[in-house]
Scaffold this motif. Structure first.
Motif, PDB file in Angstrom:
ATOM      1  N   LYS A  79       0.827  -1.201   0.000  1.00 54.22           N
ATOM      2  CA  LYS A  79       0.000   0.000   0.000  1.00 54.22           C
ATOM      3  C   LYS A  79       0.867   1.259   0.000  1.00 54.22           C
ATOM      4  CE  LYS A  79      -3.811  -2.282   2.420  1.00 54.22           C
ATOM      5  NZ  LYS A  79      -4.698  -2.266   3.607  1.00 54.22           N
ATOM      6  N   ASN A  80       0.224   2.352  -0.377  1.00 50.94           N
ATOM      7  CA  ASN A  80       0.857   3.681  -0.334  1.00 50.94           C
ATOM      8  C   ASN A  80       2.120   3.772  -1.180  1.00 50.94           C
ATOM      9  OD1 ASN A  80      -1.098   4.530   1.583  1.00 50.94           O
ATOM     10  ND2 ASN A  80       0.095   3.539   3.205  1.00 50.94           N
ATOM     11  N   LEU A  81       2.131   3.073  -2.301  1.00 54.34           N
ATOM     12  CA  LEU A  81       3.255   3.155  -3.226  1.00 54.34           C
ATOM     13  C   LEU A  81       2.833   3.916  -4.473  1.00 54.34           C
ATOM     14  CD1 LEU A  81       4.785  -0.453  -3.113  1.00 54.34           C
ATOM     15  CD2 LEU A  81       5.527   1.579  -1.880  1.00 54.34           C
ATOM     16  N   ARG A  82       3.793   4.668  -5.043  1.00 57.23           N
ATOM     17  CA  ARG A  82       3.554   5.371  -6.303  1.00 57.23           C
ATOM     18  C   ARG A  82       4.557   4.888  -7.337  1.00 57.23           C
ATOM     19  NH1 ARG A  82       2.438  11.770  -4.886  1.00 57.23           N
ATOM     20  NH2 ARG A  82       0.554  11.451  -3.647  1.00 57.23           N
ATOM     21  N   TYR A  83       4.098   4.827  -8.549  1.00 57.90           N
ATOM     22  CA  TYR A  83       4.958   4.387  -9.648  1.00 57.90           C
ATOM     23  C   TYR A  83       5.453   5.601 -10.414  1.00 57.90           C
ATOM     24  CZ  TYR A  83       6.203   2.410 -14.198  1.00 57.90           C
ATOM     25  OH  TYR A  83       6.855   2.067 -15.353  1.00 57.90           O
ATOM     26  N   PHE A  84       6.769   5.715 -10.554  1.00 56.36           N
ATOM     27  CA  PHE A  84       7.377   6.798 -11.321  1.00 56.36           C
ATOM     28  C   PHE A  84       8.069   6.195 -12.543  1.00 56.36           C
ATOM     29  CE2 PHE A  84       6.983   8.508  -7.099  1.00 56.36           C
ATOM     30  CZ  PHE A  84       6.668   9.843  -7.312  1.00 56.36           C
TER      31      PHE A  84
END
Length: 428
Positions: free
Chosen positions: A128-133
């Motif tokens: 959870k709470n991950l962003r993909y860059f």
């Protein structure tokens, strides 16, 4: 229940992978990795397929780097979903990748992916709470050999921001060059043709090379500096070597090509019989139109003596802009001084005095004075007082003495000629 089996990927499975790829693209869960990346990993990394009656019904593709593994692609045909194919593919792929000593195996899924059972069943945890860059690397691997052969390089990001002051020049270059080249689709919608060639002119040491490099850094394009003096020793002669160099540059996807002191090979043609350099000038005049026909590249020429250039060289159609680069303004001088004053001494230096006293200095002049001050202060500390007397670096007086002993590169006469050249030749 119909049976299926899992086996390693074969070269003739490409058509099956393509079918799975297209099926996934048609669904809400569009693939994260591009098709070229998936096919490359099939052939170079790790891949398994599920087959039924020798027809590919599913595939899993992975890539390992050090102790980290990534699932690049996992797909099952719609008719075989919810039948354990995905779980079996993941298990087989993990076994194939196990000899690499992986400590972690990760998968990245689009937020529209509905079926994650195969991952959960195989022991994957949802983080959870991950962003993909994601960042596109502008220079591709296949270009690196050509770039190395040309002596070019990819410059670090941030060179543009390191140029302190010079706001007028930076804003002009940003608006006229960088923006249309970085956003060609937007430029096209306004009927703007991105520039292909620009001439920078100004007194020696004013930072023309620095601006050329900063433009390449800002665009994140390859930077190739062409040195006529090096090409002159080529067995094909300077004209032939110049032609061959630009043919190689044509193989690059994006490039800023820089020729400094271009007056050496584009001087005013005159005299009978023709001088040897006239052939070089003629060749360069042929090269520029051909170069302009290629997208995603920019030729930057620089000269200290714009009046010496052949009149045909600056005609409309060869250079989009002829831009003056003058002496650094107050903000630029402050930024240059800050770059060369040691951190330990910075708090005690009267920086504003140095900025005022170096009005009319070029960046190269300021660098010389700063290094002269540091060397002088070191010698004073070591030879007069001893190396361990507590001295922490140069003081303001050291810098003022060095400034007084430095002769400005740009004389008043040269400065006046530059202002005249701006009126007569600048094209902004």
């Amino acid at each position: 229940m119909p049976s299926f089996r899992i086996r390693d990927f074969h070269a003739d499975d490409v058509e099956g992978i393509l079918h799975l790829w297209e099926e996934m693209r048609a669904s809400p869960a569009e693939p994260v990795y591009g098709l070229s990346e998936v096919l490359a990993s099939c052939q170079e990394d790790h891949a398994v397929v599920a087959v039924h009656d020798e027809v590919v019904i599913g595939a899993a593709v992975g890539r390992a780097a050090h102790a980290q593994g990534w699932i690049v692609f996992l797909s099952t045909t719609e008719a075989w979903q919810q039948q354990g194919v995905g779980r079996a593919l993941l298990a087989a792929l993990e076994r194939q990748m196990a000899p690499h000593g992986l400590s972690k195996l990760s998968a990245l899924l689009p937020d529209t992916a509905m079926r994650v059972d195969a991952f959960v069943d195989q022991g994957f945890e949802i983080k959870k709470n991950l962003r993909y860059f994601e960042r596109q690397i502008p220079v591709q691997r296949k270009e690196l050999d050509t770039l190395a052969e040309l002596g070019g390089r990819v410059l670090p990001r941030g060179l543009w921001d390191e140029i302190g002051g010079m706001q007028r020049e930076k804003e002009l270059l940003e608006r006229r060059l960088v923006m249309p080249l970085a956003k060609p689709d937007l430029a096209d919608s306004f009927g703007v043709v991105p520039p292909r060639a620009v001439m920078l002119f100004g007194p020696p040491g004013t930072g023309k090379t620095t601006f050329a490099r900063a433009i390449a850094s800002r665009l994140e394009w390859s930077f190739i500096e062409v040195f006529p003096s090096r090409l002159a020793v080529d067995p094909k002669g300077l004209a032939g070597a110049l032609r061959e160099t630009f043919l190689k540059i044509a193989d690059l996807e994006h490039a800023v090509v820089f020729i400094d002191e271009v007056e050496e090979i584009a001087a005013q043609r005159s005299g009978e019989p023709p001088s040897p350099l006239q052939g070089v000038t003629n060749e360069l005049l042929k090269i520029i139109p051909a170069f302009r026909d290629q997208p995603d590249r920019l030729l930057v020429c620089a000269t200290n003596f714009i009046r010496a250039l052949d009149s045909a060289f600056l005609r409309h159609g060869r250079f989009d802009y002829v831009i003056p680069i003058g002496l650094p303004d107050e903000a630029a001088r402050r930024s240059i001084w800050e770059r060369y004053i040691p951190e330990a001494a910075a708090g005690s230096i009267d920086l504003e005095s140095l900025v005022r006293r170096t009005d009319g200095f070029s960046p190269a002049d300021i660098e010389f004075a700063a290094r002269k001050a540091s060397q002088g202060a070191l010698e004073k500390a070591f030879y007069r007082s001893g190396a361990d007397d507590g001295a922490t670096g140069p003081v303001t007086e050291d810098y003022l003495e060095a400034v007084a002993a430095t002769r400005a590169t740009v004389s008043q006469d040269v400065g006046n000629e530059f202002l005249q050249d701006i009126e007569l030749l600048a094209r902004l």
